[in-house]
Design an enzyme around this catalytic site. Structure first.
Site, PDB file in Angstrom:
ATOM      1  CG  HIS A 265       0.705  -2.173   4.220  1.00  0.00           C
ATOM      2  ND1 HIS A 265       2.100  -2.405   4.134  1.00  0.00           N
ATOM      3  CD2 HIS A 265      -0.017  -2.919   3.733  1.00  0.00           C
ATOM      4  CE1 HIS A 265       2.026  -3.730   3.830  1.00  0.00           C
ATOM      5  NE2 HIS A 265       0.862  -3.995   3.524  1.00  0.00           N
ATOM      6  CG  ASP A 342       0.882   3.425   0.545  1.00  0.00           C
ATOM      7  OD1 ASP A 342       0.566   3.001  -0.542  1.00  0.00           O
ATOM      8  OD2 ASP A 342       1.051   2.534   1.629  1.00  0.00           O
ATOM      9  CD  GLN A 345      -5.270  -1.664  -0.639  1.00  0.00           C
ATOM     10  OE1 GLN A 345      -6.292  -1.815  -1.087  1.00  0.00           O
ATOM     11  NE2 GLN A 345      -4.494  -2.564  -0.340  1.00  0.00           N
ATOM     12  CE  LYS A 368      -1.541  -4.027  -2.191  1.00  0.00           C
ATOM     13  NZ  LYS A 368      -2.184  -5.130  -1.732  1.00  0.00           N
ATOM     14  CB  CYS A 506       0.672  -5.747   6.131  1.00  0.00           C
ATOM     15  SG  CYS A 506       1.038  -7.563   5.651  1.00  0.00           S
TER      16      CYS A 506
END
Length: 552
Positions: A265, A342, A345, A368, A506
């Site tokens: 991202h 990260d 997600q 999220k 993104c």
């Protein structure tokens, strides 16, 4: 190949909303609500069921305000008003007790999800709290996974868009919120709202305990060793920037290297570009294969003794690829690099244990993972955080200030300058507790089956190409349809009540790796169903048919 249909997805699942009870509840209603609260998966722990409905003293009913949102919160508030004498009243059979319930005339955070026993930072425990009996036969069992029952926990799923029932396939952008989160926010602003840590009054105590309780909930959810390893931020983007500006400026120097991947991202690209430009370092990029999976051979080749940081996504927001983070962390540590994962997600789809993973940093965004916007998390190993300088200055992170020097608080307060997003951090704690009542392994299993159901049906749409076909994927289906602009597809689906994302997500570098500037992204969550997938596929077939007719 046999495709498994997720359990419970063939039921209709629609039920009318229960009407709000008028006026004050009677004793039987209040007792029923109390029993339902303690038996529900929203309770902090599930205790032994009462053998009979308790008889509630009449004076208690007089103190309960008319319900304005949900019976659960009203029952919790009422229970909080019970004194120790009430709890021992011969007419009141033993109610499964949560430590802290029973403070006379005061709201107890333990009465709502996300709140263990209070530990007011300036108040001594009252005798009622000290003498409260421990919870009996508490268990940590998960509620049964039944998708239509879960859907009823999410009020917005009853919404209609253009006269059609809402189908929310934009979960990778943001997730919808269960009633437990909405009600927790409502309760915070009605009963706890205050700044934290700095005032000797009751509301400050409540707000502080709610905030720090949420931190402990995040610790449990991630498997961190201490709540001091949990820093509240606004989201994954701010967390990555914090690491870049604090740890990065201190540890990355001229000639050093930062390693990222083609899947990232923009939030895991731009901060590192800025850092290496400022420090005279080099940014290296691990490529992906034709399926969208990272090539570990290339990763090994790119790692050197100059590599200071590896920063990699756990799940690609554009393709759904699940990366081999365990191997990535081990390889990074082998050359002496720190590793940031990260998890924006991943945490809503996959169980995460940061101690087992051994990553130095792990970041995610609350919105999220079924929590509020504006709240996120940076996990950092204790020794790493302790060695990092603050990146912003202001209240909360200060231990002592003179005009000559400033002494800073230890982590995590060192990184939480100013007034934080208190209420939304509390809401995030409620969201994580909600997920844990269902069980992340149960969620992962259901979503894997749902993705397996959806993938071949989408591929059967004429002219449709799925972008990202890695063997290990989370619930993202990114696709294009020959001859139809992705934005036009998104707009057409919107007219049928189906929400998808159309654009570059993104993540322009990874889409360009496959030759696209934009795709349509349908991203699934555990409240989605096979019927909703079927509705998406039918809509795409109609769209392709209409486009073909126009072309002729």
């Amino acid at each position: 190949m046999t495709t498994t249909t997720p359990t419970g997805s063939n039921a209709t699942g629609d039920s009318p909303d229960a009407p709000a009870p008028p006026g004050l509840p009677d004793a039987a209603t209040l007792a029923r609500w109390a029993n339902e609260f303690f038996a529900s998966p929203l309770a902090p722990v599930r205790a032994a069921e009462p053998t009979a409905a308790p008889v509630v003293p009449a004076r208690l009913l007089e103190s309960v305000p008319p319900p304005t949102f949900a019976p659960l919160a009203v029952a919790a508030d009422a229970l909080a008003r019970l004194s120790a004498a009430d709890l021992s009243h011969p007419a009141v059979p033993a109610v499964p007790a949560t430590p802290g319930v029973g403070v006379p005339g005061a709201f107890s955070p333990a009465a709502l999800p996300g709140h263990p026993a209070p530990s007011y930072y300036f108040l001594e425990s009252s005798p009622a709290v000290a003498s409260a009996p421990p919870s009996a036969t508490a268990t940590a069992g998960h509620r049964p996974f039944e998708v239509n029952a879960i859907r009823r926990d999410f009020p917005i799923l009853q919404e209609k868009v253009h006269g059609r029932p809402l189908i929310w396939f934009d979960n990778a952008a943001t997730t919808q919120k269960p009633a437990a989160v909405i009600e927790r926010l409502d309760y915070f602003y009605r009963h706890e709202n205050s700044n934290i840590h700095r005032a000797a009054h009751e509301l400050a105590a409540r707000a502080t305990d709610a905030y720090e309780s949420a931190r402990r909930e995040v610790q449990r959810f991630l498997g961190a060793s201490s709540p001091d390893e949990i820093v509240f931020v606004r989201g994954a983007t701010e967390a990555i920037n914090l690491v870049a500006q604090s740890w990065g400026r201190q540890n990355v120097h001229e000639g050093d290297e930062v390693l990222i991947s083609h899947l990232e991202h923009h939030a895991n690209i731009v901060p590192w570009q800025q850092l290496v430009k400022e420090r005279g370092a080099t940014l290296k990029v691990v490529p992906v294969d034709s399926t969208g999976q990272l090539d570990l051979t290339d990763l090994r080749r790119l790692l050197t003794d100059r590599t200071k940081l590896v920063s990699i996504t756990h799940v690609s927001n554009a393709l759904g690829t699940v990366t081999p983070v365990e191997e990535i962390v081990a390889l990074g540590h082998r050359v002496g690099a720190r590793v940031l994962i990260d998890g924006a997600q991943s945490v809503s789809h996959i169980p995460v244990d940061v101690q087992a993973l051994d990553a130095d940093f792990y970041v995610f965004s609350g919105h999220k993972v079924f929590g509020p916007t504006g709240a996120g998390v940076l996990y950092g190993k204790a020794d790493v955080l302790e060695d990092m300088p603050p990146w912003q200055g202001g209240g909360n992170m200060i231990e002592d200030v003179t005009f000559e020097r400033t002494l800073y608080q230890p982590p995590p307060a060192r990184f939480e300058a100013g007034t934080g997003n208190i209420a939304d951090a509390v809401g995030l704690g409620a969201a994580l507790q909600y997920l844990q009542t269902i069980g992340m392994p149960n969620i992962e299993r259901y979503e894997t089956e749902l993705l397996a159901y959806a993938t071949p049906r989408l591929k059967a749409v004429p002219g449709l190409t799925v972008v990202g076909t890695a063997a290990h994927k989370a619930s993202v289906l990114s696709f294009v349809i020959e001859g139809i602009d992705p934005v036009a597809i998104g707009s057409a689906l919107n007219q049928e009540g189906i929400a998808v994302r159309a654009g570059h997500h993104c993540a322009q570098p990874i889409l360009r790796r496959f030759g696209y500037e934009a795709t349509v992204r349908a991203s699934l969550a555990f409240y989605n169903t096979c019927q909703e997938v079927d509705a998406l596929v039918r809509s795409l077939h109609r769209l392709v048919g209409a486009a073909g007719t126009r072309a002729r």
